[in-house]
Design a protein around this motif. Sequence first.
Motif, PDB file in Angstrom:
ATOM      1  N   SER A  84       3.310 -38.097 -59.152  1.00  0.00           N
ATOM      2  CA  SER A  84       3.538 -38.014 -60.597  1.00  0.00           C
ATOM      3  C   SER A  84       5.004 -38.291 -60.907  1.00  0.00           C
ATOM      4  N   ASP A  85       5.269 -38.460 -62.178  1.00  0.00           N
ATOM      5  CA  ASP A  85       6.635 -38.579 -62.694  1.00  0.00           C
ATOM      6  C   ASP A  85       7.431 -39.712 -62.044  1.00  0.00           C
ATOM      7  N   ILE A  86       6.821 -40.878 -61.947  1.00  0.00           N
ATOM      8  CA  ILE A  86       7.523 -42.042 -61.405  1.00  0.00           C
ATOM      9  C   ILE A  86       8.475 -42.607 -62.454  1.00  0.00           C
ATOM     10  N   HIS A  87       8.127 -42.468 -63.716  1.00  0.00           N
ATOM     11  CA  HIS A  87       8.991 -42.825 -64.857  1.00  0.00           C
ATOM     12  C   HIS A  87       9.565 -44.236 -64.786  1.00  0.00           C
ATOM     13  N   GLY A  88       8.727 -45.206 -64.502  1.00  0.00           N
ATOM     14  CA  GLY A  88       9.164 -46.599 -64.558  1.00  0.00           C
ATOM     15  C   GLY A  88      10.023 -47.054 -63.395  1.00  0.00           C
ATOM     16  N   CYS A  89      10.094 -46.272 -62.346  1.00  0.00           N
ATOM     17  CA  CYS A  89      10.901 -46.627 -61.169  1.00  0.00           C
ATOM     18  C   CYS A  89      10.020 -47.389 -60.177  1.00  0.00           C
ATOM     19  N   TYR A  90       9.922 -48.675 -60.404  1.00  0.00           N
ATOM     20  CA  TYR A  90       9.025 -49.531 -59.618  1.00  0.00           C
ATOM     21  C   TYR A  90       9.358 -49.505 -58.131  1.00  0.00           C
ATOM     22  N   GLU A  91      10.614 -49.567 -57.793  1.00  0.00           N
ATOM     23  CA  GLU A  91      10.993 -49.570 -56.371  1.00  0.00           C
ATOM     24  C   GLU A  91      10.602 -48.261 -55.684  1.00  0.00           C
ATOM     25  N   LEU A  92      10.693 -47.150 -56.398  1.00  0.00           N
ATOM     26  CA  LEU A  92      10.249 -45.866 -55.845  1.00  0.00           C
ATOM     27  C   LEU A  92       8.747 -45.908 -55.560  1.00  0.00           C
ATOM     28  N   LYS A 135      -9.238 -47.692 -47.728  1.00  0.00           N
ATOM     29  CA  LYS A 135      -9.405 -46.377 -47.111  1.00  0.00           C
ATOM     30  C   LYS A 135      -8.710 -45.242 -47.859  1.00  0.00           C
ATOM     31  N   ASP A 136      -7.883 -45.568 -48.845  1.00  0.00           N
ATOM     32  CA  ASP A 136      -7.082 -44.555 -49.531  1.00  0.00           C
ATOM     33  C   ASP A 136      -7.358 -44.533 -51.031  1.00  0.00           C
ATOM     34  N   THR A 137      -7.059 -43.388 -51.647  1.00  0.00           N
ATOM     35  CA  THR A 137      -7.079 -43.243 -53.099  1.00  0.00           C
ATOM     36  C   THR A 137      -5.795 -42.534 -53.506  1.00  0.00           C
ATOM     37  N   ILE A 138      -5.166 -43.066 -54.548  1.00  0.00           N
ATOM     38  CA  ILE A 138      -3.965 -42.433 -55.104  1.00  0.00           C
ATOM     39  C   ILE A 138      -4.247 -42.044 -56.546  1.00  0.00           C
ATOM     40  N   TYR A 139      -4.054 -40.787 -56.868  1.00  0.00           N
ATOM     41  CA  TYR A 139      -4.086 -40.324 -58.247  1.00  0.00           C
ATOM     42  C   TYR A 139      -2.652 -40.302 -58.756  1.00  0.00           C
ATOM     43  N   VAL A 140      -2.383 -41.045 -59.805  1.00  0.00           N
ATOM     44  CA  VAL A 140      -1.068 -41.036 -60.436  1.00  0.00           C
ATOM     45  C   VAL A 140      -1.171 -40.058 -61.604  1.00  0.00           C
ATOM     46  N   LEU A 141      -0.528 -38.918 -61.458  1.00  0.00           N
ATOM     47  CA  LEU A 141      -0.725 -37.792 -62.366  1.00  0.00           C
ATOM     48  C   LEU A 141       0.228 -37.813 -63.555  1.00  0.00           C
ATOM     49  N   GLY A 142       0.305 -38.948 -64.193  1.00  0.00           N
ATOM     50  CA  GLY A 142       1.045 -39.045 -65.444  1.00  0.00           C
ATOM     51  C   GLY A 142       2.525 -39.303 -65.294  1.00  0.00           C
ATOM     52  N   ASP A 143       3.108 -39.641 -66.429  1.00  0.00           N
ATOM     53  CA  ASP A 143       4.528 -39.938 -66.563  1.00  0.00           C
ATOM     54  C   ASP A 143       4.964 -41.066 -65.630  1.00  0.00           C
ATOM     55  N   PHE A 144       4.210 -42.147 -65.684  1.00  0.00           N
ATOM     56  CA  PHE A 144       4.592 -43.319 -64.890  1.00  0.00           C
ATOM     57  C   PHE A 144       5.364 -44.324 -65.725  1.00  0.00           C
ATOM     58  N   ILE A 145       5.542 -44.051 -67.024  1.00  0.00           N
ATOM     59  CA  ILE A 145       6.381 -44.908 -67.869  1.00  0.00           C
ATOM     60  C   ILE A 145       7.560 -44.095 -68.394  1.00  0.00           C
ATOM     61  N   ASP A 146       8.505 -44.819 -69.032  1.00  0.00           N
ATOM     62  CA  ASP A 146       9.657 -44.204 -69.691  1.00  0.00           C
ATOM     63  C   ASP A 146      10.800 -44.021 -68.685  1.00  0.00           C
ATOM     64  N   ARG A 147      11.980 -43.990 -69.181  1.00  0.00           N
ATOM     65  CA  ARG A 147      13.216 -43.754 -68.440  1.00  0.00           C
ATOM     66  C   ARG A 147      13.614 -44.904 -67.526  1.00  0.00           C
ATOM     67  N   GLY A 148      12.830 -45.224 -66.514  1.00  0.00           N
ATOM     68  CA  GLY A 148      13.177 -46.312 -65.607  1.00  0.00           C
ATOM     69  C   GLY A 148      13.109 -47.663 -66.302  1.00  0.00           C
ATOM     70  N   ASN A 149      13.696 -48.672 -65.679  1.00  0.00           N
ATOM     71  CA  ASN A 149      13.793 -49.995 -66.283  1.00  0.00           C
ATOM     72  C   ASN A 149      12.548 -50.849 -66.128  1.00  0.00           C
ATOM     73  N   HIS A 189       4.330 -38.527 -71.425  1.00  0.00           N
ATOM     74  CA  HIS A 189       5.103 -39.720 -71.791  1.00  0.00           C
ATOM     75  C   HIS A 189       4.185 -40.862 -72.218  1.00  0.00           C
ATOM     76  N   GLU A 190       3.060 -41.015 -71.561  1.00  0.00           N
ATOM     77  CA  GLU A 190       2.090 -42.032 -71.976  1.00  0.00           C
ATOM     78  C   GLU A 190       1.491 -41.678 -73.334  1.00  0.00           C
TER      79      GLU A 190
END
Length: 78
Positions: free
Chosen positions: A6-14, A28-42, A64-65
């Motif tokens: 969660s809380d990646i905030h637009g940090c694509y490289e992260l 073979k994998d599943t990733i849940y992105v638990l919000g706040d993946f936009i805003d702040r980062g470029n 943030h979404e």
Amino acid sequence: MLYAISDIHGCYELWRKFLGEVDFSANKDTIYVLGDFIDRGNESVRLMKEIKEMDGVIPLAGNHERMFSKAYRMRLRE
């Protein structure tokens, strides 16, 4: 394997670093992105687009979404 982030905030490289560290494979994998993946980062748009298009990745909206969506709808009414 099941992952959550969660809380990646637009940090694509992260995001890309995380995928590499867990050796993510949509087969073979599943990733849940638990919000706040936009805003702040470029790179919010780039990150959001990739998350949306990736198999095995399930994005869930955070505050943030929701704020962006509300502002966007208000802007359309102007």
